[in-house]
Every structure is written in C-alpha cells, then in structure tokens.
Scaffold this active site. Structure first.
Site, PDB file in Angstrom:
ATOM      1  N   PHE A 271      19.149  17.113   3.864  1.00 27.21           N
ATOM      2  CA  PHE A 271      18.321  15.945   4.172  1.00 27.21           C
ATOM      3  C   PHE A 271      18.947  14.628   3.723  1.00 27.21           C
ATOM      4  O   PHE A 271      18.538  13.572   4.159  1.00 27.21           O
ATOM      5  CB  PHE A 271      16.916  16.130   3.574  1.00 27.21           C
ATOM      6  CG  PHE A 271      16.659  15.361   2.318  1.00 27.21           C
ATOM      7  CD1 PHE A 271      17.157  15.797   1.095  1.00 27.21           C
ATOM      8  CD2 PHE A 271      15.910  14.194   2.348  1.00 27.21           C
ATOM      9  CE1 PHE A 271      16.918  15.086  -0.066  1.00 27.21           C
ATOM     10  CE2 PHE A 271      15.670  13.478   1.189  1.00 27.21           C
ATOM     11  CZ  PHE A 271      16.177  13.921  -0.017  1.00 27.21           C
ATOM     12  N   LYS A 272      19.984  14.676   2.867  1.00 23.22           N
ATOM     13  CA  LYS A 272      20.625  13.439   2.430  1.00 23.22           C
ATOM     14  C   LYS A 272      21.163  12.636   3.622  1.00 23.22           C
ATOM     15  O   LYS A 272      21.303  11.418   3.536  1.00 23.22           O
ATOM     16  CB  LYS A 272      21.765  13.737   1.452  1.00 23.22           C
ATOM     17  CG  LYS A 272      21.347  14.529   0.200  1.00 23.22           C
ATOM     18  CD  LYS A 272      21.100  13.661  -0.980  1.00 23.22           C
ATOM     19  CE  LYS A 272      20.793  14.383  -2.279  1.00 23.22           C
ATOM     20  NZ  LYS A 272      19.874  15.505  -2.243  1.00 23.22           N
ATOM     21  N   ASP A 273      21.455  13.331   4.735  1.00 22.99           N
ATOM     22  CA  ASP A 273      21.922  12.618   5.927  1.00 22.99           C
ATOM     23  C   ASP A 273      20.903  11.615   6.448  1.00 22.99           C
ATOM     24  O   ASP A 273      21.277  10.589   7.018  1.00 22.99           O
ATOM     25  CB  ASP A 273      22.221  13.619   7.056  1.00 22.99           C
ATOM     26  CG  ASP A 273      23.454  14.468   6.789  1.00 22.99           C
ATOM     27  OD1 ASP A 273      24.378  13.983   6.111  1.00 22.99           O
ATOM     28  OD2 ASP A 273      23.496  15.623   7.272  1.00 22.99           O
TER      29      ASP A 273
END
Ligand SMILES: *Cc1c(COP(=O)(O)O)cnc(C)c1O
Length: 499
Positions: free
Chosen positions: A112-114
């Site tokens: 999810f860091k993207d």
C-alpha cells in the site's frame, strides 16, 4: 488551507511549503489549521467519478495553494494502468453483507505504500516549482524492505530529484533485495549497508544532521529530503481511498448515502489510519476506526488506557511492516484531539523522548476511545486467520491484512456491532508468500523451495496471478551492487551525487 506545527513553534505555511519541509523546523509535524467539511451533495458527486477524479477532488480540499491543473497532472502521473494492475486503482472486494476488503496493493511494488509514494514525488516537484529556490532534491531513505522499493519506484525518473536508498545487507528478504537491486531509472541508487536496520537508519539520520555536508550540498544546489511517512505529502493521498471505498459501497447498493461504516486498519506508524481520521473530519460517515496491531501492541495499549509506553521488548513478527514501537503520526491526532494544544503535545513528545512514555489526560483519552477501537493478535492467530479466511471465503490474505481481519473478529465479538466494515488490505499475499503458503498448505510445503518457486506454488494453489513486479524479478538485470560499512554512508551519498 494553511498548515501549522503540532509543537506550535513556527509560523503557518502553505501546503507546498509543508511538503517541501517534511518535518516542521521546531521538530513537530504539519497539520491543517482548520477543518473543512464536505456536504452530502459533494460526497454524492464522488459516486460517478473515477479513482483519479476522486483523488483530484479530495486533494484540492487540502492543497488549496495548488491549481486544479497542477493536481490533475500529479494524479494522472501517479495513478494509471499499467503502473497499477487494476483500473480501479484501489478496488473494493465485497466479502459478505457486512464485510468488504479495500485492496491497496495493485501498484508497482505490491504494497500500500505505493498509494502515497507514487504521489509524493509529484507533489514535491510541483511544490518546488511553486515555492522552491531552484535546487534539486536529494532523497535519502533507510529501509527495512517495503518503503525503499516503493520510494524508488515513485521517484524513478522524476525531474529535479535523485534518490539513494540504503538497506541493511542481511536485513531484507531475497525478494525485497532483488526488487531494489534491479531498480531501473536514471536518478536512482541503492546501497547495502553492513549492519542492521537501526545502523542503517542511524546512518541516514547522521547525514541529515551533518551541517558541513548540508553546506556543501547547498553550494551544489541540492536540498536533502526524505520520503518518510511524516511528510504531509504522503499522508494526504491516503485520505482519498477512504472516500473511494465509501463511494463504491454506495454505488453497488451495499449502503445508502449517509450510512456509517467502520474501517479496520493494520497499523504501524499510524499513517494509514490517521488518513481515515482525516477522512472522517472531512465529512465521511465513519462510525469506528479499528486499529489493528501485531505483538508490538503499543497502540492497542494506548487506545485502551491512554498510556503510550515504548519501554517494552521489540518483537519480530510475520507482519514486519507493523513492527514499530514509535508511531510518529500519532502526534497529529493528539494535536487535534487536545484542541490544538501545542504546549501539551510538546510535553507528551518530550516525555516520549526522555522517558519513552507519556500519559494523556482523561478527556483526550475519551475522545480517542470515541473514535477508535483497538486490539492486537499474535503470529499464530495471524496464521490461523489466513487459513480460516481462505477456507471460508476463498480469499487470500497477506499477514498484515490478516492481523486486521483477526482484530475485526474480536471487535464484533466484544461489541456486537453489525455495521458494515471495510478491512483495509495493505499488501499482496505474494509479497509475503512464505507465511501465506505455510498458513494455507502447511510448513512442509516450504521445504527446499526458493522464494520464486513459492510464488508459483501460491499462484497454482489459489488461481491468483503473480504480480508483474514480483514475477519477472529473477530474470531482471542487477544494476546496483554497491555496499558500504556503517561509517562510509556519507561517502556513498557524495559519490552518488558527484560531490
Ligand atoms: C507500512 C505498512 C503498514 C503500516 O502502515 P502505517 O501507515 O505505518 O500504519 C501496514 N502494512 C503494510 C504491508 C505496510 O507496508
């Protein structure tokens, strides 16, 4: 909308200035100076929009000093196919009448860091154009795995930026290492550090505090910046998917506009779930934000007791991205819930720094408990949850999302709340394939297999497709082979920047 420091020690700034600065000069974090609130008609207008349009709409409310064109350009560059494997960008999977999963891992690095790190570089460069002095930005990152790769992908070939990532030589998984050392792009560098993650992180901190080096940098027209999760430019893109999930639930008839829902968030640094809090303050009908921790349950204890105490053993778990004892973004929540009392926030943060511990007053604690509910689970419960959910629903969870699912079950058991809940899913199961294969097929299935063989095994067992970015790793050219000792990191930065 303007931004102030949670410690009250500096003047208010624009959002572009906050994004360029990262951390406030007094050591605090930047927060919006007032609350904005969407009406029902505005939330209704999101229903027919694409994810990109929803993102532009929400970002505009927070980034008042950006033009609509600037925001649209950032959104377009950050969120598109094929960079994201799903045209929905953050698709919502409905599991049952009361439960849905928001998948935030269809970006280039499968975590999810993207969602934030595809956006931050664009926001940073746009901010520099508006407020900067013409300098280029040198981004330094210390990573224990996920953040480094997501930051490399986000900053890859972004003009006016150079990014150098340090990782602990023996502290990341083989897949994580390969993801980084095969990184393409004209402005990227990756260096292995002979040490553990703490050594690596301390090395980067030392460079940030080196005044002589900063002077040399500014003479060469460089500014240092970091991509860590306290930058407002990383937080604000995360508010979007809470609205997007809600809009999808209304569109598919699962709820009616105005109905309240819960979100369950696997939490480490408190960034993701804090974005859910900002979504609620912006008018999203949220009943409870459920904060899920692993064995490093410092946040669970805080939410249950009002005491934040980091003096405890650090546990390595199978949900490593949540192995954190200092949740930096909590400072922002405390500022808002204490009615913007920077003096109190500063004293809590001083106590945390000096004694590793602070206790909030009863009123603040009650406000926390009105908004949040929290529990944690152990690794064996995480494994059981992966297995049980796969058997019951055919849905494959990564260990971080499994922590959230387990805590959701505890929440329903304790409270009896039947409100529709969205579990926020933060990683592809393929990214943590060994734990997932072991949970589903048993420990014997792992024996003698490389990580790549496990990818194929998981795909054939579940019928899921291995994400592009993980699948072709074995064939990709290794581009980054440098390593250095702990005390050679500054030299590596100088070499990278040609200084
Ligand atoms: C970073 C991360 C988290 C924790 O998110 P925070 O914003 O730090 O709370 C959870 N799961 C995964 C897979 C992550 O990479």
């Amino acid at each position: 909308m303007l931004y102030a420091s949670t410690r009250g020690g500096c003047a208010t700034v624009t959002s572009a200035q906050a994004i360029l600065a990262g951390i406030a000069p007094d050591g605090g974090l930047f927060v919006p100076t007032h609350e904005d609130c969407l009406g029902e008609a505005e939330i209704n207008s999101l229903l027919k929009m694409s994810y990109q349009q929803r993102a532009a709409f929400i970002l505009k409310r927070f980034l008042a000093d950006f033009s609509a064109e600037e925001i649209a350009a950032c959104v377009e560059q950050a969120y598109h196919v094929p960079k994201f494997a799903s045209p929905a960008i953050a698709p919502l999977k409905v599991i049952s009448e009361r439960l849905a999963v928001l998948e935030l891992w269809h970006g280039p690095t499968s975590a999810f860091k993207d969602m934030a790190l595809q956006m931050l570089p664009r926001l940073l460069v746009t901010s520099a154009r508006k407020e900067g002095d013409g300098s280029d930005y040198a981004i330094l990152v210390a990573t224990s795995g996920d953040t480094g790769k997501a930051a490399l992908e986000g900053f890859k070939d972004v003009t006016k930026t150079r990014i150098l990532v340090f990782y602990p030589k023996h502290g990341v998984s083989e897949i994580q290492r390969l993801q980084m050392v095969t990184q393409e792009g004209s402005n990227v560098g990756v260096v292995a550090v002979e040490g553990n993650f703490d050594d690596t992180q301390n090395g980067v901190k030392t460079i940030f505090n080196d005044q002589e080096f900063k002077l040399q940098l500014s003479q060469a027209s460089f500014k240092l910046s970091s991509a860590n999760s306290i930058n407002w430019g990383r937080l604000v893109p995360q508010v979007v998917y809470y609205f997007s999930a809600y809009a999808d639930l209304v569109t598919t008839g699962k709820i009616r506009l105005g109905d309240q829902i819960n979100f369950v968030v696997p939490t480490g640094n408190f960034g993701n779930i804090l974005a859910g809090y900002y979504a609620k303050t912006l008018g999203l009908p949220v009943r409870k934000l459920i904060c899920a921790s692993n064995r490093n349950n410092v946040l669970t204890d805080f939410i249950q007791t009002g005491v934040y105490d980091r003096n405890r053993p650090f546990n390595k778990t199978i949900s490593p991205s949540m192995d954190i004892l200092i949740s930096s973004n909590l400072e922002r929540l405390l500022y808002h819930l204490s009615d913007r009392d920077a003096v109190r926030v500063s004293s809590w943060m001083r106590a945390l720094q000096e004694e590793g511990k602070y206790q909030v007053d009863r009123e603040t604690k009650e406000k926390v408990q009105e908004l949040f509910w929290s529990d944690f689970c152990q690794d064996n419960e995480t494994m059981d949850t992966i297995k049980q959910v796969y058997q019951s629903y055919g849905y494959v969870l990564d260990p971080h999302t499994a922590v959230a699912w387990n805590v959701y079950q505890k929440y329903v058991q304790v409270t009896g709340d039947q409100t529709l809940s969205v579990i926020v899913s933060t990683a592809s199961p393929f990214k943590f394939n060994a734990s997932v294969v072991q949970a589903i097929l048993g420990a014997a299935a792992l024996e003698g297999k490389t990580e790549f063989e496990l990818l194929d095994l998981l795909a054939s067992e579940t019928g899921l497709v291995v994400p592009e970015g993980l699948n072709n790793l074995a064939e990709k050219e290794v581009r980054h082979t440098k390593s250095c000792a702990r005390d050679e990191m500054l030299g590596a930065v100088r070499e990278f920047l040609g200084l």
